[in-house]
Design an enzyme around this catalytic site. Structure first.
Site, PDB file in Angstrom:
ATOM      1  N   SER A  65       0.848  -1.197   0.000  1.00  0.00           N
ATOM      2  CA  SER A  65       0.000   0.000   0.000  1.00  0.00           C
ATOM      3  C   SER A  65       0.881   1.244   0.000  1.00  0.00           C
ATOM      4  O   SER A  65       1.692   1.443   0.908  1.00  0.00           O
ATOM      5  CB  SER A  65      -0.888   0.020   1.247  1.00  0.00           C
ATOM      6  OG  SER A  65      -1.430   1.318   1.407  1.00  0.00           O
ATOM      7  N   HIS A 111      -0.903  -1.299  -4.359  1.00  0.00           N
ATOM      8  CA  HIS A 111      -2.209  -1.061  -3.736  1.00  0.00           C
ATOM      9  C   HIS A 111      -2.389   0.436  -3.493  1.00  0.00           C
ATOM     10  O   HIS A 111      -1.590   1.074  -2.812  1.00  0.00           O
ATOM     11  CB  HIS A 111      -2.273  -1.824  -2.412  1.00  0.00           C
ATOM     12  CG  HIS A 111      -3.610  -1.818  -1.748  1.00  0.00           C
ATOM     13  ND1 HIS A 111      -4.644  -2.661  -2.107  1.00  0.00           N
ATOM     14  CD2 HIS A 111      -4.097  -1.055  -0.741  1.00  0.00           C
ATOM     15  CE1 HIS A 111      -5.697  -2.435  -1.344  1.00  0.00           C
ATOM     16  NE2 HIS A 111      -5.394  -1.458  -0.498  1.00  0.00           N
ATOM     17  N   ASP A 141      -4.798   3.242  -1.992  1.00  0.00           N
ATOM     18  CA  ASP A 141      -5.926   3.484  -1.095  1.00  0.00           C
ATOM     19  C   ASP A 141      -6.523   4.856  -1.351  1.00  0.00           C
ATOM     20  O   ASP A 141      -5.891   5.882  -1.101  1.00  0.00           O
ATOM     21  CB  ASP A 141      -5.451   3.388   0.364  1.00  0.00           C
ATOM     22  CG  ASP A 141      -5.221   1.947   0.795  1.00  0.00           C
ATOM     23  OD1 ASP A 141      -6.144   1.137   0.635  1.00  0.00           O
ATOM     24  OD2 ASP A 141      -4.108   1.635   1.264  1.00  0.00           O
ATOM     25  N   MET A 168      -9.320   7.491  -0.408  1.00  0.00           N
ATOM     26  CA  MET A 168     -10.237   7.831   0.701  1.00  0.00           C
ATOM     27  C   MET A 168     -10.789   9.232   0.510  1.00  0.00           C
ATOM     28  O   MET A 168     -10.077  10.130   0.048  1.00  0.00           O
ATOM     29  CB  MET A 168      -9.487   7.765   2.029  1.00  0.00           C
ATOM     30  CG  MET A 168      -8.799   6.429   2.272  1.00  0.00           C
ATOM     31  SD  MET A 168      -8.084   6.349   3.920  1.00  0.00           S
ATOM     32  CE  MET A 168      -7.164   4.819   3.818  1.00  0.00           C
ATOM     33  N   HIS A 213      -8.159   0.504  -4.310  1.00  0.00           N
ATOM     34  CA  HIS A 213      -9.135   0.249  -3.245  1.00  0.00           C
ATOM     35  C   HIS A 213      -9.902   1.535  -2.966  1.00  0.00           C
ATOM     36  O   HIS A 213      -9.385   2.455  -2.339  1.00  0.00           O
ATOM     37  CB  HIS A 213      -8.352  -0.231  -1.995  1.00  0.00           C
ATOM     38  CG  HIS A 213      -9.204  -0.509  -0.803  1.00  0.00           C
ATOM     39  ND1 HIS A 213      -8.658  -0.744   0.435  1.00  0.00           N
ATOM     40  CD2 HIS A 213     -10.555  -0.599  -0.643  1.00  0.00           C
ATOM     41  CE1 HIS A 213      -9.630  -0.959   1.306  1.00  0.00           C
ATOM     42  NE2 HIS A 213     -10.789  -0.865   0.681  1.00  0.00           N
ATOM     43  N   MET A 262     -12.373   3.733  -1.138  1.00  0.00           N
ATOM     44  CA  MET A 262     -13.135   3.915   0.105  1.00  0.00           C
ATOM     45  C   MET A 262     -13.837   5.248  -0.029  1.00  0.00           C
ATOM     46  O   MET A 262     -13.511   6.229   0.648  1.00  0.00           O
ATOM     47  CB  MET A 262     -12.177   3.872   1.314  1.00  0.00           C
ATOM     48  CG  MET A 262     -11.659   2.469   1.616  1.00  0.00           C
ATOM     49  SD  MET A 262     -10.135   2.450   2.566  1.00  0.00           S
ATOM     50  CE  MET A 262      -8.944   2.599   1.247  1.00  0.00           C
ATOM     51  N   MET A 272     -11.131  -6.784   4.874  1.00  0.00           N
ATOM     52  CA  MET A 272     -10.408  -5.795   5.682  1.00  0.00           C
ATOM     53  C   MET A 272     -10.189  -6.338   7.090  1.00  0.00           C
ATOM     54  O   MET A 272     -11.130  -6.769   7.751  1.00  0.00           O
ATOM     55  CB  MET A 272     -11.202  -4.488   5.747  1.00  0.00           C
ATOM     56  CG  MET A 272     -11.352  -3.851   4.390  1.00  0.00           C
ATOM     57  SD  MET A 272     -10.607  -2.232   4.180  1.00  0.00           S
ATOM     58  CE  MET A 272      -9.226  -2.147   5.203  1.00  0.00           C
ATOM     59  N   GLY A 276      -9.517   3.349   6.741  1.00  0.00           N
ATOM     60  CA  GLY A 276      -9.291   4.761   7.034  1.00  0.00           C
ATOM     61  C   GLY A 276      -7.835   5.135   7.259  1.00  0.00           C
ATOM     62  O   GLY A 276      -7.421   6.215   6.853  1.00  0.00           O
ATOM     63  N   PHE A 277      -7.093   4.262   7.894  1.00  0.00           N
ATOM     64  CA  PHE A 277      -5.715   4.640   8.228  1.00  0.00           C
ATOM     65  C   PHE A 277      -4.750   3.467   8.128  1.00  0.00           C
ATOM     66  O   PHE A 277      -5.124   2.327   8.399  1.00  0.00           O
ATOM     67  CB  PHE A 277      -5.659   5.202   9.659  1.00  0.00           C
ATOM     68  CG  PHE A 277      -6.516   6.426   9.836  1.00  0.00           C
ATOM     69  CD1 PHE A 277      -6.023   7.683   9.511  1.00  0.00           C
ATOM     70  CD2 PHE A 277      -7.831   6.311  10.267  1.00  0.00           C
ATOM     71  CE1 PHE A 277      -6.824   8.811   9.634  1.00  0.00           C
ATOM     72  CE2 PHE A 277      -8.641   7.431  10.401  1.00  0.00           C
ATOM     73  CZ  PHE A 277      -8.144   8.690  10.082  1.00  0.00           C
ATOM     74  N   ASP A 299      -6.293  -7.062   3.967  1.00  0.00           N
ATOM     75  CA  ASP A 299      -5.781  -5.691   4.021  1.00  0.00           C
ATOM     76  C   ASP A 299      -5.958  -5.098   5.416  1.00  0.00           C
ATOM     77  O   ASP A 299      -7.078  -4.954   5.898  1.00  0.00           O
ATOM     78  CB  ASP A 299      -6.570  -4.849   2.994  1.00  0.00           C
ATOM     79  CG  ASP A 299      -6.089  -3.416   2.897  1.00  0.00           C
ATOM     80  OD1 ASP A 299      -5.073  -3.067   3.513  1.00  0.00           O
ATOM     81  OD2 ASP A 299      -6.752  -2.639   2.176  1.00  0.00           O
ATOM     82  N   GLY A 300      -4.816  -4.762   6.038  1.00  0.00           N
ATOM     83  CA  GLY A 300      -4.862  -4.059   7.313  1.00  0.00           C
ATOM     84  C   GLY A 300      -4.065  -4.751   8.397  1.00  0.00           C
ATOM     85  O   GLY A 300      -4.376  -5.871   8.800  1.00  0.00           O
ATOM     86  N   GLY A 301      -2.990  -4.105   8.819  1.00  0.00           N
ATOM     87  CA  GLY A 301      -2.207  -4.609   9.949  1.00  0.00           C
ATOM     88  C   GLY A 301      -1.441  -5.889   9.678  1.00  0.00           C
ATOM     89  O   GLY A 301      -1.041  -6.597  10.614  1.00  0.00           O
TER      90      GLY A 301
HETATM   91  C1  DX5 Z   1      -6.733   0.986   5.358  1.00  0.00           C
HETATM   92  C2  DX5 Z   1      -6.132   0.668   4.022  1.00  0.00           C
HETATM   93  C3  DX5 Z   1      -4.952  -0.271   4.068  1.00  0.00           C
HETATM   94  C4  DX5 Z   1      -3.824   0.187   4.926  1.00  0.00           C
HETATM   95  C5  DX5 Z   1      -2.692  -0.805   4.930  1.00  0.00           C
HETATM   96  O1  DX5 Z   1      -7.911   1.676   5.187  1.00  0.00           O
HETATM   97  O2  DX5 Z   1      -7.098   0.076   3.180  1.00  0.00           O
HETATM   98  O3  DX5 Z   1      -4.523  -0.587   2.743  1.00  0.00           O
HETATM   99  O4  DX5 Z   1      -3.360   1.425   4.553  1.00  0.00           O
HETATM  100  O5  DX5 Z   1      -1.703  -0.325   5.765  1.00  0.00           O
HETATM  101  P1  DX5 Z   1      -1.115  -1.174   6.994  1.00  0.00           P
HETATM  102  O6  DX5 Z   1      -0.446  -2.362   6.385  1.00  0.00           O
HETATM  103  O7  DX5 Z   1      -0.203  -0.225   7.632  1.00  0.00           O
HETATM  104  O8  DX5 Z   1      -2.282  -1.557   7.854  1.00  0.00           O
HETATM  105 ZN    ZN Z   2      -6.489  -0.799   1.181  1.00  0.00          ZN
END
Ligand code: DX5
Ligand code: ZN
Length: 220
Positions: A10, A35, A37, A39, A68, A70, A139, A144-145, A177-179
């Protein structure tokens, strides 16, 4: 033998002051996808990048742009993202009044269709569209972050999706996706993910050694 796991870094965690160079580095480091993102400060509380930036970074790599969205509404922006160079366009079903219309619109521009499920979004939201999509993005944080903590409670959903896809003999990629980090990538793969998104781990671990971090995520 397990099938090849793709890594979709990402760019949210990249240095935006040199975004083109960062993407070239990801390309050289062995990323499979890029990827992106998107938003809007409305569907999610953060604002990131839009089609103009995607258009500007498109020429620096041939890698697949895994976009992606959002954002809400979705449909009125699909053409812009398709024209900007997205290859996969993923949206959230909650952000559109008619999921099938959004799928058809993405198809109209010959792009791959992805649907994303937030941690608390259920499979029933997308079940009847399974034969019409290419990818499901599960997710594992609230969208969001970047840099949030992985939510292991989404793993049963991933497993169920994997089972449904196999049972129906469908060809759908399962992306998480995420963490995602070196500790949880294995359980995500075991639960059925074949594409891992990662921002913070890829850009920040091991002093930002992209190549090392990408191959560690893939091989763990
Ligand atoms: C969150 C995004 C993710 C995120 C991934 O809304 O969709 O793609 O930025 O970042 P990490 O790997 O730091 O969670
Ligand atoms: Zn994403």
């Amino acid at each position: 033998m397990s099938s090849y796991v793709k890594i979709s870094p990402s760019i949210l965690s990249a240095d935006f002051s040199k975004l083109g160079e960062e993407i070239i580095s990801l390309d050289k480091a062995g990323a499979d996808y890029i990827h992106v993102d998107v938003m809007d400060g409305h569907f999610v509380p953060n604002i990131t990048i839009g089609p103009e930036i995607i258009k500007k970074i498109r020429p620096v790599t041939k890698k697949i742009f895994d976009v992606h969205l959002m954002i809400e509404p979705v449909d009125k922006y699909i053409k812009d993202f398709a024209d900007a160079g997205a290859d996969i366009i993923t949206f959230h079903p909650e952000a559109t009044p008619n999921t099938l219309e959004t799928i058809n619109l993405i198809r109209k521009y010959n792009k791959k269709v992805g649907i994303s499920l937030k941690p608390r979004s259920e499979i029933s939201l997308i079940e009847k569209f399974l034969d019409k999509i290419d990818l499901i993005l599960v997710m594992s944080v609230e969208p969001g972050f970047a840099g949030q903590k992985f939510m292991p409670e989404v793993l049963p959903k991933l497993k169920n999706l994997k089972e449904m896809i196999s049972l129906k003999k469908l060809k759908i990629d399962l992306e998480i996706d995420g963490g995602i980090n070196f500790e949880n990538s294995k359980i995500a793969i075991e639960a059925g993910a074949n594409i891992l998104v990662s921002g913070s781990t890829i850009f920040k671990k091991n002093n930002g050694d992209l190549k090392k971090n990408i191959s560690l995520l893939r091989s763990i």
